[in-house]
Design a protein around this motif. Structure first.
Motif, PDB file in Angstrom:
ATOM      1  N   CYS A 163       8.568  -2.281   1.274  1.00 44.64           N
ATOM      2  CA  CYS A 163       8.029  -1.186   1.619  1.00 44.64           C
ATOM      3  C   CYS A 163       7.831  -0.190   0.192  1.00 44.64           C
ATOM      4  O   CYS A 163       8.811  -0.416  -0.464  1.00 44.64           O
ATOM      5  CB  CYS A 163       9.378  -0.847   2.366  1.00 44.64           C
ATOM      6  SG  CYS A 163       8.391  -1.796   3.832  1.00 44.64           S
ATOM      7  N   ILE A 164       7.221   0.545   0.004  1.00 40.99           N
ATOM      8  CA  ILE A 164       6.907   1.185  -0.824  1.00 40.99           C
ATOM      9  C   ILE A 164       6.405   3.107  -0.658  1.00 40.99           C
ATOM     10  O   ILE A 164       5.378   2.528   0.782  1.00 40.99           O
ATOM     11  CB  ILE A 164       6.258   0.564  -1.705  1.00 40.99           C
ATOM     12  CG1 ILE A 164       5.135   0.827  -1.659  1.00 40.99           C
ATOM     13  CG2 ILE A 164       6.835   0.531  -3.139  1.00 40.99           C
ATOM     14  CD1 ILE A 164       3.678   0.623  -2.750  1.00 40.99           C
ATOM     15  N   GLY A 165       6.461   3.741  -0.515  1.00 46.94           N
ATOM     16  CA  GLY A 165       5.926   5.040  -0.104  1.00 46.94           C
ATOM     17  C   GLY A 165       6.630   6.276  -1.026  1.00 46.94           C
ATOM     18  O   GLY A 165       7.932   6.044  -1.322  1.00 46.94           O
ATOM     19  N   THR A 186       2.620  11.652  -5.975  1.00 43.79           N
ATOM     20  CA  THR A 186       2.543  10.166  -5.365  1.00 43.79           C
ATOM     21  C   THR A 186       2.199   8.605  -5.863  1.00 43.79           C
ATOM     22  O   THR A 186       2.500   7.733  -6.011  1.00 43.79           O
ATOM     23  CB  THR A 186       1.302  10.288  -4.310  1.00 43.79           C
ATOM     24  OG1 THR A 186       1.999  11.550  -2.985  1.00 43.79           O
ATOM     25  CG2 THR A 186       1.149   9.210  -3.215  1.00 43.79           C
ATOM     26  N   VAL A 215       4.692   5.290  -6.455  1.00 39.99           N
ATOM     27  CA  VAL A 215       4.859   4.149  -6.060  1.00 39.99           C
ATOM     28  C   VAL A 215       4.183   3.586  -7.238  1.00 39.99           C
ATOM     29  O   VAL A 215       4.641   2.336  -7.191  1.00 39.99           O
ATOM     30  CB  VAL A 215       2.930   4.269  -5.471  1.00 39.99           C
ATOM     31  CG1 VAL A 215       1.883   2.917  -5.286  1.00 39.99           C
ATOM     32  CG2 VAL A 215       3.376   5.038  -4.089  1.00 39.99           C
ATOM     33  N   TYR A 218       2.708  -0.142   2.455  1.00 35.20           N
ATOM     34  CA  TYR A 218       2.587   0.606   1.686  1.00 35.20           C
ATOM     35  C   TYR A 218       3.011   2.351   3.188  1.00 35.20           C
ATOM     36  O   TYR A 218       1.991   1.880   3.966  1.00 35.20           O
ATOM     37  CB  TYR A 218       1.547   1.907   1.869  1.00 35.20           C
ATOM     38  CG  TYR A 218       1.065   3.052   0.818  1.00 35.20           C
ATOM     39  CD1 TYR A 218       1.335   4.241   0.151  1.00 35.20           C
ATOM     40  CD2 TYR A 218       0.109   3.767   1.664  1.00 35.20           C
ATOM     41  CE1 TYR A 218       1.891   5.404  -0.113  1.00 35.20           C
ATOM     42  CE2 TYR A 218       0.059   5.546   1.685  1.00 35.20           C
ATOM     43  CZ  TYR A 218       1.183   5.932   0.695  1.00 35.20           C
ATOM     44  OH  TYR A 218       1.576   7.741   0.498  1.00 35.20           O
ATOM     45  N   GLU A 219       4.046   3.391   3.081  1.00 30.78           N
ATOM     46  CA  GLU A 219       4.880   3.789   4.119  1.00 30.78           C
ATOM     47  C   GLU A 219       5.049   4.959   3.270  1.00 30.78           C
ATOM     48  O   GLU A 219       6.381   5.208   3.263  1.00 30.78           O
ATOM     49  CB  GLU A 219       5.947   3.245   4.770  1.00 30.78           C
ATOM     50  CG  GLU A 219       5.377   1.673   5.186  1.00 30.78           C
ATOM     51  CD  GLU A 219       6.901   1.357   6.170  1.00 30.78           C
ATOM     52  OE1 GLU A 219       6.089   1.655   7.624  1.00 30.78           O
ATOM     53  OE2 GLU A 219       7.934   1.364   6.194  1.00 30.78           O
ATOM     54  N   VAL A 224      -4.220   5.615  -1.666  1.00 35.63           N
ATOM     55  CA  VAL A 224      -3.337   4.903  -1.963  1.00 35.63           C
ATOM     56  C   VAL A 224      -3.496   3.205  -2.380  1.00 35.63           C
ATOM     57  O   VAL A 224      -2.884   2.447  -3.356  1.00 35.63           O
ATOM     58  CB  VAL A 224      -2.023   5.478  -1.398  1.00 35.63           C
ATOM     59  CG1 VAL A 224      -1.065   4.963  -1.584  1.00 35.63           C
ATOM     60  CG2 VAL A 224      -1.920   7.416  -2.332  1.00 35.63           C
ATOM     61  N   HIS A 225      -4.178   3.059  -1.262  1.00 36.58           N
ATOM     62  CA  HIS A 225      -3.990   1.433  -1.257  1.00 36.58           C
ATOM     63  C   HIS A 225      -4.527   1.195  -2.379  1.00 36.58           C
ATOM     64  O   HIS A 225      -4.577   0.148  -2.466  1.00 36.58           O
ATOM     65  CB  HIS A 225      -4.225   0.874   0.669  1.00 36.58           C
ATOM     66  CG  HIS A 225      -3.287   0.871   1.360  1.00 36.58           C
ATOM     67  ND1 HIS A 225      -3.414   0.172   1.935  1.00 36.58           N
ATOM     68  CD2 HIS A 225      -2.287   2.270   2.139  1.00 36.58           C
ATOM     69  CE1 HIS A 225      -2.932   0.235   3.284  1.00 36.58           C
ATOM     70  NE2 HIS A 225      -2.373   1.059   3.049  1.00 36.58           N
ATOM     71  N   ILE A 267      -2.703   0.846  -5.242  1.00 33.53           N
ATOM     72  CA  ILE A 267      -1.900   0.016  -5.401  1.00 33.53           C
ATOM     73  C   ILE A 267      -2.543  -1.077  -6.230  1.00 33.53           C
ATOM     74  O   ILE A 267      -1.981  -2.358  -6.894  1.00 33.53           O
ATOM     75  CB  ILE A 267      -1.104  -0.717  -3.600  1.00 33.53           C
ATOM     76  CG1 ILE A 267      -0.309   0.713  -3.800  1.00 33.53           C
ATOM     77  CG2 ILE A 267      -0.081  -1.680  -3.656  1.00 33.53           C
ATOM     78  CD1 ILE A 267      -0.292   1.236  -2.097  1.00 33.53           C
ATOM     79  N   ILE A 269      -1.764  -5.747   2.026  1.00 32.28           N
ATOM     80  CA  ILE A 269      -1.592  -4.174   1.598  1.00 32.28           C
ATOM     81  C   ILE A 269      -1.351  -3.599   2.686  1.00 32.28           C
ATOM     82  O   ILE A 269      -2.602  -3.484   3.670  1.00 32.28           O
ATOM     83  CB  ILE A 269      -2.017  -3.706   0.526  1.00 32.28           C
ATOM     84  CG1 ILE A 269      -2.322  -4.056  -0.839  1.00 32.28           C
ATOM     85  CG2 ILE A 269      -1.562  -1.986   0.449  1.00 32.28           C
ATOM     86  CD1 ILE A 269      -2.818  -3.497  -1.932  1.00 32.28           C
ATOM     87  N   TYR A 276      -0.194  -0.738   5.686  1.00 32.04           N
ATOM     88  CA  TYR A 276      -0.835   0.675   6.166  1.00 32.04           C
ATOM     89  C   TYR A 276       1.021   0.626   7.646  1.00 32.04           C
ATOM     90  O   TYR A 276       0.688   0.453   8.135  1.00 32.04           O
ATOM     91  CB  TYR A 276      -1.233   1.434   6.057  1.00 32.04           C
ATOM     92  CG  TYR A 276      -1.200   3.104   7.198  1.00 32.04           C
ATOM     93  CD1 TYR A 276      -0.555   3.873   6.024  1.00 32.04           C
ATOM     94  CD2 TYR A 276      -0.566   3.331   7.902  1.00 32.04           C
ATOM     95  CE1 TYR A 276       0.248   5.397   6.414  1.00 32.04           C
ATOM     96  CE2 TYR A 276       0.012   4.327   8.131  1.00 32.04           C
ATOM     97  CZ  TYR A 276       0.305   5.441   7.267  1.00 32.04           C
ATOM     98  OH  TYR A 276       0.422   6.615   7.685  1.00 32.04           O
TER      99      TYR A 276
END
Ligand code: PEP
Length: 252
Positions: free
Chosen positions: A127-129, A140, A144, A167-168, A187-188, A191, A209, A211
């Motif tokens: 998990c990242i965010g 952001t 990330v 991605y959270e 963001v996805h 990544i 990936i 969400y």
């Protein structure tokens, strides 16, 4: 084509009795539905063994919510990768924002955990965010990127072949305020491009990936129909079988 993956993070909810009830309701709801979605449930440690007994003959997979990186020893209160394997886990959530903020987990510690999970045959859901402050400060992508570079440091593409990234955005977790599909997709895509640069385009194209952050039946379809959103990590809404099933169905 990537198969969508929907995982339910139960957090610190459900004793044995309510775990059994919830799992039986999920099984009943999914039974006879021909759904081409990978489903993972992540109950608390105390319910893992019971959960596995109930799902082992079904396509539902089992994950844990955390683990320590050592195999065994004087680490009071911790759980090792081998212990998780022994109760039927195939997945483990690592680096969840609640672990990062409440339990002060650093990218370096998470990196050790990811390495230990992989070397013991567990697939990490990493998990990242960013926090709201970081988003509003325009940080952001930096946040990330650092989480990915440090969390996956010294791991090869081959070692990461079963990795899932979730991605959270922290401001969306448990708040009822989800990222819009456009915000999440932006963001996805970032990544996936970063992973292509750090590893290879082929690996990035295969990488799942998810969400996460206030996913519910009302928003899951729009989120998961974005090109780079390959499923969802669901918190609150996975505690209700009906809403979890609706989210799974919307991933089709
Ligand atoms: C989570 O805990 O990973 C999560 C996304 O929670 P919620 O769906 O409740 O925001």
């Amino acid at each position: 084509m990537r198969t969508k993956v929907v995982a339910g993070n139960w957090k610190m909810n459900n004793d044995i009795n309510s775990s059994v009830t919830l799992i039986n309701e999920i099984k009943k709801g999914l039974n006879q539905k021909n759904i081409n979605v990978k489903v993972i449930i992540c109950p608390p440690f105390t319910s893992l063994e019971t959960a596995y007994a109930l799902i082992k003959e079904t396509p539902i997979k089992l994950g844990a919510q955390n683990m320590y990186f050592e195999k065994s020893g004087a680490f009071t209160g911790e759980i090792s990768p081998l212990m998780l394997k022994s109760v039927g886990c195939e997945y483990v959530i690592l680096g969840h924002s609640e672990r990062r903020t409440i339990f002060m987990e650093s990218n370096q510690l998470i990196n050790k955990k990811i390495k230990a999970a992989i070397s013991n045959g567990l697939n990490p859901i990493f998990c990242i965010g960013e926090t709201l402050e970081e988003r509003e400060a325009g940080k952001t992508f930096n946040v990330v990127e650092t989480q990915i570079r440090e969390g996956l440091a010294n791991l090869s593409e081959q070692e990461l072949s079963n990795l899932i990234i979730a991605y959270e955005p922290v401001w969306a977790i448990g708040t009822g305020r989800n990222a819009t599909p456009e915000q999440a997709e932006e963001v996805h895509k970032f990544i996936r491009d970063l992973i292509a640069n750090l590893y290879s385009k082929e690996f990035a194209e295969k990488l799942i990936i998810q969400y996460g952050g206030s996913v519910k039946p009302e928003n899951s379809k729009d989120l998961m129909s974005q090109p780079d959103i390959d499923g969802a990590l669901v918190g609150g809404a996975c505690l209700n079988a009906e809403s979890f099933i609706k989210i799974i169905e919307s991933a089709q």
